[in-house]
Design an enzyme around this catalytic site. Structure first.
Site: not given
Ligand code: NAD
Ligand code: KPL
Length: 316
Positions: A25, A144, A195
């Site tokens: 994402s 995302a 956070k």
């Molecule tokens: P995601 O699961 O959508 O994407 C992670 C990607 O990394 C996957 O496609 C996975 O296959 C790939 N990956 C893992 N190990 C790999 C490797 N060794 N080589 C190549 N690819 C590899 O995760 P995300 O939602 O993008 O989240 C990433 C971080 O961001 C997390 O810690 C999440 O909590 C944080 N985050 C996400 C959002 C969001 O809206 N998605 C918002 C805030 C924070």
């Molecule tokens: O960051 C969030 C999450 O879901 O991981 C909150 C802020 C709690 C919103 O759902």
């Protein structure tokens, strides 16, 4: 913020490529925005199978404001040859260390990494394995999700804070050019702790009560008790600002996101591993190191772990 095409004259010859590990994402969201203003970007995919699936898909698809567009960004596997000078690590917290260990031999001395992981613990573990690199921490409120292979929906505009102990890096200009809303923060640890505390007060309870964030309004006393203990932990970790007004912010977030399922709820509902070890697990470990007695947090972790065990999901 709409992206501004980059003035090519500002790019010096040999401008480092943005390698983006994880075409999930957030990785896709960043890769697309950087690439479409002309910056050099390469995706790093897990293995040759993922690379060939990506080539069949023809690129990344981003859905933004209801419109889908295809971006044929070049991609490679971790074992490719070119050295990496700039890496956006956009995987889950539990994948961060194995991912950089696999890439370590390709990282140039002084390479810069942006660590996008939620929670705490993975960032220190990555930095400890890469003593010759600069690790910039990030905390984001952008949202995302993936709704297909190599297809990502930009679900929520937000902001990203970046920081470490050094001076702001020159590539922040590239983020501005790419329309990635961001700010440099000298208090990035405080932001990550805040956070983490929000996530600890909200996410596990939404899993245990199987409810949307708004469902926690019926458990206000339990949420308040957790906030008291989390604020105490933050103060003991020298995060006074992060402790300030925590309960009020948690209540505001619950109200503002009442219709949403938390990220942990979504992970568990889909049978996916959660980031508990880097959220509640990290909080409980830090409390343990400081010999703090925080019974509500400890009990919450045990309840959540029982819940995960019953579903055959990793406890950490
Ligand atoms: P995601 O699961 O959508 O994407 C992670 C990607 O990394 C996957 O496609 C996975 O296959 C790939 N990956 C893992 N190990 C790999 C490797 N060794 N080589 C190549 N690819 C590899 O995760 P995300 O939602 O993008 O989240 C990433 C971080 O961001 C997390 O810690 C999440 O909590 C944080 N985050 C996400 C959002 C969001 O809206 N998605 C918002 C805030 C924070
Ligand atoms: O960051 C969030 C999450 O879901 O991981 C909150 C802020 C709690 C919103 O759902």
């Amino acid at each position: 913020m709409s992206p501004t095409p980059l003035d090519a004259s500002r790019l010096t010859f040999g401008e480092p490529t943005w390698h983006v590990l994880g075409a999930g994402s957030l990785g896709s969201l960043w890769a697309v925005r950087l690439a479409r203003v002309g910056l050099p970007v390469r995706l790093i995919l897990r293995d040759p199978q993922r690379l060939s699936a990506y080539r069949c898909a023809g690129g990344l698809r981003l859905v933004e404001d209801g419109m889908e567009q295809l971006y044929p960004i070049p991609a490679e596997i971790p074992d490719a040859n070119p050295p990496i000078r700039r890496l956006l690590l956009a995987c889950k917290a539990y994948d961060a260390v194995p991912a950089v260990e696999h890439l370590a031999s390709r990282l140039a001395l002084g390479a810069e990494l942006v660590l996008l992981q939620n929670g705490l613990g993975s960032q220190d573990a990555v930095a400890a394995r890469l003593p010759g690199c600069r690790c910039v921490l990030a905390s984001t409120t952008e949202g995302a999700f993936r709704d297909g292979d190599f297809r990502v929906v930009f679900a929520g505009r937000g902001h990203t804070w970046l920081g470490d102990a050094g001076q702001p890096p020159i590539w922040l200009d590239e983020l501005s050019a790419a329309g990635i809303p961001h700010a440099w923060s000298e208090m990035i640890h405080g932001r990550l702790w805040r956070k983490l505390a929000l996530n600890c007060a909200i996410n596990p309870l939404t899993v245990l009560y199987d409810c949307r964030n708004g469902g926690l309004q019926a458990h206000a006393g339990e949420v308040a008790g957790l906030c008291t203990e989390l604020a105490e932990l933050l103060r003991h970790c020298d995060q006074m600002d992060a402790a300030e007004g925590l309960q009020e912010e948690v209540e505001r977030v619950i109200q503002a996101t009442a219709a949403n399922y938390s990220s942990m709820h979504q992970d568990v509902a889909r049978g996916r591993r959660s980031e508990i070890a880097y959220l509640l697990g990290h909080a409980c470990r830090e409390a343990g190191h400081r010999k703090l007695h925080l019974p509500r947090l400890k009990e919450l972790r045990q309840r959540l772990q029982r819940h995960l065990a019953e579903r055959g999901l990793p406890l950490d």
